[in-house]
Design an enzyme around this catalytic site. Sequence first.
Site, PDB file in Angstrom:
ATOM      1  N   HIS A 189       0.814  -1.215   0.000  1.00 25.61           N
ATOM      2  CA  HIS A 189       0.000   0.000   0.000  1.00 25.61           C
ATOM      3  C   HIS A 189       0.845   1.262   0.000  1.00 25.61           C
ATOM      4  O   HIS A 189       0.365   2.335   0.367  1.00 25.61           O
ATOM      5  CB  HIS A 189      -0.958  -0.007   1.196  1.00 25.61           C
ATOM      6  CG  HIS A 189      -1.937  -1.137   1.155  1.00 25.61           C
ATOM      7  ND1 HIS A 189      -2.620  -1.585   2.266  1.00 25.61           N
ATOM      8  CD2 HIS A 189      -2.353  -1.920   0.125  1.00 25.61           C
ATOM      9  CE1 HIS A 189      -3.405  -2.593   1.927  1.00 25.61           C
ATOM     10  NE2 HIS A 189      -3.252  -2.815   0.639  1.00 25.61           N
ATOM     11  N   CYS A 218       8.330  19.311  -7.308  1.00 25.00           N
ATOM     12  CA  CYS A 218       9.254  18.286  -7.792  1.00 25.00           C
ATOM     13  C   CYS A 218      10.514  18.957  -8.336  1.00 25.00           C
ATOM     14  O   CYS A 218      10.444  19.932  -9.088  1.00 25.00           O
ATOM     15  CB  CYS A 218       8.573  17.456  -8.883  1.00 25.00           C
ATOM     16  SG  CYS A 218       9.657  16.304  -9.762  1.00 25.00           S
ATOM     17  N   GLY A 269      -1.297  -9.915  12.118  1.00 25.29           N
ATOM     18  CA  GLY A 269      -1.964  -8.647  12.361  1.00 25.29           C
ATOM     19  C   GLY A 269      -2.730  -8.080  11.190  1.00 25.29           C
ATOM     20  O   GLY A 269      -2.923  -6.865  11.116  1.00 25.29           O
TER      21      GLY A 269
END
Length: 247
Positions: A120, A153, A193
Amino acid sequence: MTGGVPEVLRTLARSARRPVVLTGAGMSAESGVPTFRDAQTGLWERFDAASLASPDAWNTDPAVVWAWYQWRAGLVRRAQPNAGHRALAEWGERTDLRIVTQNVDDLHERAGSVVAAHLHGSLFEPRCSVCGTPAGPIEPLTEPVERLDPPPCARCGGPIRPGAVWFGEPMPTGPLDVAFDCARTCDLMLVIGTSGVVHPAAGLPVLARESGATVVEINPDPTGISHAVDHVWRTTAGIGLPALLTD
């Protein structure tokens, strides 16, 4: 819940040659890392977490999204790896351990582990929202603010975005490919978990088992994959892993 190690699990851990560990939010709970929605405190209480973690929110007001993520990064940075993180790091020094995590924190790395895949993304790997160039380290917030303009950036000038995967975004193919390879080639998978309901991560234990691995769930509570594993140990990462992995 107990720290007493079932002998079958100790034997499996000692004999594993290609172990893989899949971790979720419960891995970091004992470090005091706030969950996704626990970060909705103070001035953030009136915001919906799922709405903030979305391309639509970013396109509407990137300064709000950036401020919330930098606040979350600050909360995580103040947390410390727990005994479970440290036990995995020590195990990794003795065997060919690969870690696949659903967590966006860096506690595995700070404990000394190398993470094969952050499914993720990571709070600490921001990148350009336009060209995708990694931004490098950015100091997180120590106090919450409601708005914070994203830095530009260095390559194209576009706004830097958080490195976490948002709702509605596809999973990055690189980490996902690594995770599937880990599941197909491991001989032991510890699932620690994680709720077992978020896909595609929830399919990794099934794939590992179909590929011949033994799958062990370590979690104090029943989950969406409890019925599909070989062994279940109702304990927490911080209690169980040091006991299991200590020679």
